[in-house]
Write an enzyme that holds these catalytic residues in place. Sequence first.
Site, PDB file in Angstrom:
ATOM      1  N   LYS A 255     -30.654  -8.315  28.529  1.00 27.21           N
ATOM      2  CA  LYS A 255     -31.278  -7.929  29.525  1.00 27.21           C
ATOM      3  C   LYS A 255     -32.204  -6.698  29.431  1.00 27.21           C
ATOM      4  O   LYS A 255     -31.848  -5.855  28.475  1.00 27.21           O
ATOM      5  CB  LYS A 255     -30.266  -7.402  30.579  1.00 27.21           C
ATOM      6  CG  LYS A 255     -29.486  -8.641  31.419  1.00 27.21           C
ATOM      7  CD  LYS A 255     -28.576  -8.049  32.443  1.00 27.21           C
ATOM      8  CE  LYS A 255     -27.812  -9.091  32.982  1.00 27.21           C
ATOM      9  NZ  LYS A 255     -28.518 -10.181  33.598  1.00 27.21           N
ATOM     10  N   ARG A 329     -21.122 -18.510  34.760  1.00 26.03           N
ATOM     11  CA  ARG A 329     -20.763 -19.931  35.036  1.00 26.03           C
ATOM     12  C   ARG A 329     -19.970 -20.618  33.978  1.00 26.03           C
ATOM     13  O   ARG A 329     -19.213 -21.192  34.301  1.00 26.03           O
ATOM     14  CB  ARG A 329     -22.074 -20.928  35.249  1.00 26.03           C
ATOM     15  CG  ARG A 329     -22.754 -20.856  33.954  1.00 26.03           C
ATOM     16  CD  ARG A 329     -24.350 -21.217  34.429  1.00 26.03           C
ATOM     17  NE  ARG A 329     -25.045 -20.158  35.083  1.00 26.03           N
ATOM     18  CZ  ARG A 329     -26.374 -20.287  35.566  1.00 26.03           C
ATOM     19  NH1 ARG A 329     -26.998 -21.161  35.472  1.00 26.03           N
ATOM     20  NH2 ARG A 329     -26.812 -19.317  36.185  1.00 26.03           N
TER      21      ARG A 329
HETATM   22  N1  BES Z   1     -24.816 -11.102  36.293  1.00 27.52           N
HETATM   23  C1  BES Z   1     -26.246 -11.784  36.370  1.00 27.52           C
HETATM   24  C2  BES Z   1     -26.821 -11.855  37.650  1.00 27.52           C
HETATM   25  C3  BES Z   1     -27.151 -10.756  38.404  1.00 27.52           C
HETATM   26  C4  BES Z   1     -28.483 -10.241  38.619  1.00 27.52           C
HETATM   27  C5  BES Z   1     -26.258 -10.113  39.270  1.00 27.52           C
HETATM   28  C6  BES Z   1     -28.860  -9.181  39.350  1.00 27.52           C
HETATM   29  C7  BES Z   1     -26.578  -8.962  40.006  1.00 27.52           C
HETATM   30  C8  BES Z   1     -27.896  -8.842  39.952  1.00 27.52           C
HETATM   31  C9  BES Z   1     -26.136 -13.127  35.729  1.00 27.52           C
HETATM   32  O1  BES Z   1     -24.909 -13.256  34.820  1.00 27.52           O
HETATM   33  C10 BES Z   1     -27.291 -13.712  35.137  1.00 27.52           C
HETATM   34  O2  BES Z   1     -27.634 -12.682  34.207  1.00 27.52           O
HETATM   35  N2  BES Z   1     -27.948 -14.701  35.541  1.00 27.52           N
HETATM   36  C11 BES Z   1     -29.251 -15.071  34.966  1.00 27.52           C
HETATM   37  C12 BES Z   1     -29.300 -16.491  34.811  1.00 27.52           C
HETATM   38  C13 BES Z   1     -30.339 -17.182  34.151  1.00 27.52           C
HETATM   39  C14 BES Z   1     -30.352 -16.546  32.718  1.00 27.52           C
HETATM   40  C15 BES Z   1     -30.153 -18.559  34.249  1.00 27.52           C
HETATM   41  C16 BES Z   1     -30.328 -14.660  36.123  1.00 27.52           C
HETATM   42  O3  BES Z   1     -29.953 -14.648  37.234  1.00 27.52           O
HETATM   43  O4  BES Z   1     -31.381 -14.191  35.655  1.00 27.52           O
HETATM   44 ZN    ZN Z   2     -25.859 -12.771  32.793  1.00 24.67          ZN
END
Ligand code: BES
Ligand code: ZN
Length: 477
Positions: A255, A329
């Site tokens: 990230k 997931r």
């Molecule tokens: N933990 C994150 C989702 C999240 C984002 C929670 C902002 C709280 C605030 C999750 O694990 C994630 O990174 N999801 C990705 C999925 C994508 C790579 C398909 C996302 O939402 O960008």
């Molecule tokens: Zn994530």
Amino acid sequence: MNFVKKLDSAPSLYFLPENKEPDFFSEDLKNYIFKERAFEGKAKESLVYIGPKTDNIILVGLGKEEDLEADTYVQAGYRAYKLAQENKLEGLNLSVEAFGDIHPAKALQDTVEGLYQGAYHFDSYLKEKKERRLKEVHIHSELEDQEALIQEVSHLMEAVYAARDFVNAPANDLYPESFAQRVLDLFKDLDVDIRVYDEKEVKDMGMEALLAVGKGSDRPVRFLVAKYLPLGEDQEAITLVGKGMTYDSGGYALKPARSMDTMKSDMAGAATAVASLYALAKNQVQENVVAIFAAAENMVSGGAVRNGDIIGSMKGSTIEVNNTDAEGRLILADALYYAASQVNSKAIIDMATLTGAAIAALGYDITAALTNDQELLDGLLATSRATGEGMWQLPITPGIREKTKSKVADLDNSSRTYRVAGTIYAAAFLEHFVEGKPWIHLDIAGPAYKDSPSGYLPYGATGVPVKTLYHYIKKQK
Ligand code: BES
Ligand code: ZN
Ligand code: ZN
């Protein structure tokens, strides 16, 4: 905060809607209000008339009686706490009268909740702690069971506080092992059976997806099962499942710093699952409930899962990990399959800070809810309207279910080509692991954690949706 008998020297606080002049107003107060145009009862309005030669009274406006909202009394209780704090009061006599069509018991409990909302601080890491002056509150209502009602909501708020403290704790202190230990500590005096599975036991159970996510970290994974079965072991349970990423760096799909710095909050689903169970057990609600979480840390290292790896799962399905940042997931896949196959679950509700797409769709106040059982969800949505914890349903569509299939594995954790409707895609992926059991998925990525305070919810962790889950499960009995 202690709830006590009437306090002789403390000011009295009343809630009033617009256009209401109660009989306890003295001539002096009436004149003051009239002359100064000091108080009309508007929402968020207040009058502090305390000190010598005054009535020693505080008024908090509720707005128009016909416009009262589900959480108006929570807001009012919160205002009451803040006014007491601002005026350096140590004690307060608070009268709660129910206006509009708010039930008197709800008015009372919401007021007490509001006081707790006002009092929450996460200051364990601060050298200088803010003083909490208000120590004693006397509540006056017409309700005979007032004490029991106050106790119930105090336990519920204790649970909300616990959820917040878990989520606010930084990832250098709260990691899978210490998280599980803190849960054991929290429940030590309650009749809840808790089992914590370590990495080897997780391996023995075949939870390959959980292991794959956790293997990039020096902190080994944990799997926790907490059972509260007041109806006996042979009766079915409602099973709460939480995403317990104690930190989500994104892994190799790293990230950016901007999105990473709040990712200690990625275990909010797990925190709300155990906190809801705590509230139910502490209030001895007669319903079998099991809380489960998978806890791991999503990190980068020579041993971490890579983008493109194909991994297994407890169910036996293989998963292509196109994106290591879609890790929630994966750990939920094993936790949900465990809930469906190893627990006598009549319904499964999972909570997870799962997708940024849920924030894009619904913002920071609303939980995205998805289900394979409309009736089950309708009940939960109705409860959420009463608690003021907003939820909104998104569909799981056949077309998106189709997209979760990979060319080289049974499932794809994130589609390389289909880059929209991320929240629905994630739910369709999870649905594969619930084995047809009645199931609700709550994506709390937005409401779990706040960058700035909002209404009575504080900066940081909110504890949403513990209140809704508590009341929903209590209604089932
Ligand atoms: N933990 C994150 C989702 C999240 C984002 C929670 C902002 C709280 C605030 C999750 O694990 C994630 O990174 N999801 C990705 C999925 C994508 C790579 C398909 C996302 O939402 O960008
Ligand atoms: Zn994530
Ligand atoms: Zn995550």
